[in-house]
Motif scaffolding. Sequence first.
Motif, PDB file in Angstrom:
ATOM      1  N   CYS A  79      92.305  15.057  41.443  1.00  0.00           N
ATOM      2  CA  CYS A  79      93.707  14.754  41.164  1.00  0.00           C
ATOM      3  C   CYS A  79      93.813  13.345  40.580  1.00  0.00           C
ATOM      4  CB  CYS A  79      94.495  14.852  42.471  1.00  0.00           C
ATOM      5  SG  CYS A  79      96.263  14.559  42.281  1.00  0.00           S
ATOM      6  N   HIS A 101      96.119  11.371  41.101  1.00  0.00           N
ATOM      7  CA  HIS A 101      96.827  10.503  42.044  1.00  0.00           C
ATOM      8  C   HIS A 101      95.883   9.834  43.035  1.00  0.00           C
ATOM      9  CE1 HIS A 101      99.442   9.950  45.764  1.00  0.00           C
ATOM     10  NE2 HIS A 101      99.894   9.086  44.894  1.00  0.00           N
ATOM     11  N   SER A 102      94.976  10.619  43.598  1.00  0.00           N
ATOM     12  CA  SER A 102      94.029  10.075  44.556  1.00  0.00           C
ATOM     13  C   SER A 102      92.835  11.021  44.608  1.00  0.00           C
ATOM     14  CB  SER A 102      94.711   9.896  45.909  1.00  0.00           C
ATOM     15  OG  SER A 102      93.865   9.175  46.772  1.00  0.00           O
ATOM     16  N   ALA A 136      91.561  13.896  45.696  1.00  0.00           N
ATOM     17  CA  ALA A 136      91.706  15.235  46.268  1.00  0.00           C
ATOM     18  C   ALA A 136      91.232  16.251  45.241  1.00  0.00           C
ATOM     19  CB  ALA A 136      93.160  15.496  46.630  1.00  0.00           C
ATOM     20  N   CYS A 170      98.459  20.100  43.868  1.00  0.00           N
ATOM     21  CA  CYS A 170      97.506  19.363  44.691  1.00  0.00           C
ATOM     22  C   CYS A 170      97.878  19.542  46.163  1.00  0.00           C
ATOM     23  CB  CYS A 170      97.543  17.887  44.302  1.00  0.00           C
ATOM     24  SG  CYS A 170      96.426  16.889  45.297  1.00  0.00           S
ATOM     25  N   LEU A 220      97.122  17.708  48.617  1.00  0.00           N
ATOM     26  CA  LEU A 220      97.270  16.493  49.424  1.00  0.00           C
ATOM     27  C   LEU A 220      98.700  15.945  49.441  1.00  0.00           C
ATOM     28  CD1 LEU A 220      95.754  14.646  51.299  1.00  0.00           C
ATOM     29  CD2 LEU A 220      94.917  13.362  49.351  1.00  0.00           C
ATOM     30  N   HIS A 221      99.275  15.721  48.260  1.00  0.00           N
ATOM     31  CA  HIS A 221     100.649  15.185  48.229  1.00  0.00           C
ATOM     32  C   HIS A 221     101.580  15.996  47.341  1.00  0.00           C
ATOM     33  CE1 HIS A 221      97.953  11.544  48.715  1.00  0.00           C
ATOM     34  NE2 HIS A 221      98.576  11.578  49.866  1.00  0.00           N
ATOM     35  N   GLY A 222     101.098  17.104  46.803  1.00  0.00           N
ATOM     36  CA  GLY A 222     102.008  18.029  46.122  1.00  0.00           C
ATOM     37  C   GLY A 222     102.226  17.817  44.636  1.00  0.00           C
ATOM     38  N   ALA A 223     101.478  16.927  43.988  1.00  0.00           N
ATOM     39  CA  ALA A 223     101.637  16.808  42.532  1.00  0.00           C
ATOM     40  C   ALA A 223     101.231  18.128  41.878  1.00  0.00           C
ATOM     41  CB  ALA A 223     100.767  15.674  41.992  1.00  0.00           C
ATOM     42  N   PRO A 235     103.695  12.876  43.189  1.00  0.00           N
ATOM     43  CA  PRO A 235     103.495  11.454  42.928  1.00  0.00           C
ATOM     44  C   PRO A 235     102.452  11.128  41.850  1.00  0.00           C
ATOM     45  CG  PRO A 235     102.305  12.075  44.900  1.00  0.00           C
ATOM     46  CD  PRO A 235     103.077  13.289  44.468  1.00  0.00           C
TER      47      PRO A 235
HETATM   48  S1  FES Z   1      96.023  13.211  45.768  1.00  0.00           S
HETATM   49 FE1  FES Z   1      96.954  14.743  44.553  1.00  0.00          FE
HETATM   50  S2  FES Z   1      99.062  14.329  44.786  1.00  0.00           S
HETATM   51 FE2  FES Z   1      98.115  12.752  45.932  1.00  0.00          FE
END
Ligand code: FES
Length: 100
Positions: A40, A42-43, A45, A59, A61-64, A77
């Motif tokens: 991802c 974002h981070s 994942a 994703c 982890l945080h839903g992106a 995010p």
């Molecule tokens: S790691 Fe994918 S939305 Fe945060």
Amino acid sequence: MSNLQYSQLHAGKPVRVEVDGEWVCVAKVGDEVFAIDDTCSHSDASLSEGEISGFKIECWLHGAEFDLRTGEVLTPPATQNVQTYLIDRDGDALTIKKAN
Ligand code: FES
């Protein structure tokens, strides 16, 4: 370059493969196959553990959400797109390559 078989893929169940040292998420939607970066933007994942709906993958982890066709980020995010990969299909054999 990574080799995978079309018959190993099931709609809604993305898989993670390695292509030239990078992890790639390969997903089947209908009869089509798409490949994007597995990590991802974002981070850290793995997108191949996420949920597919239509041409989107979410994703876990945080839903992106990302568009599997273009790698475009659709939902925060995450703010950066992910890379797409080229897929050649020859019968059951899929060859996945980095786009130049
Ligand atoms: S790691 Fe994918 S939305 Fe945060």
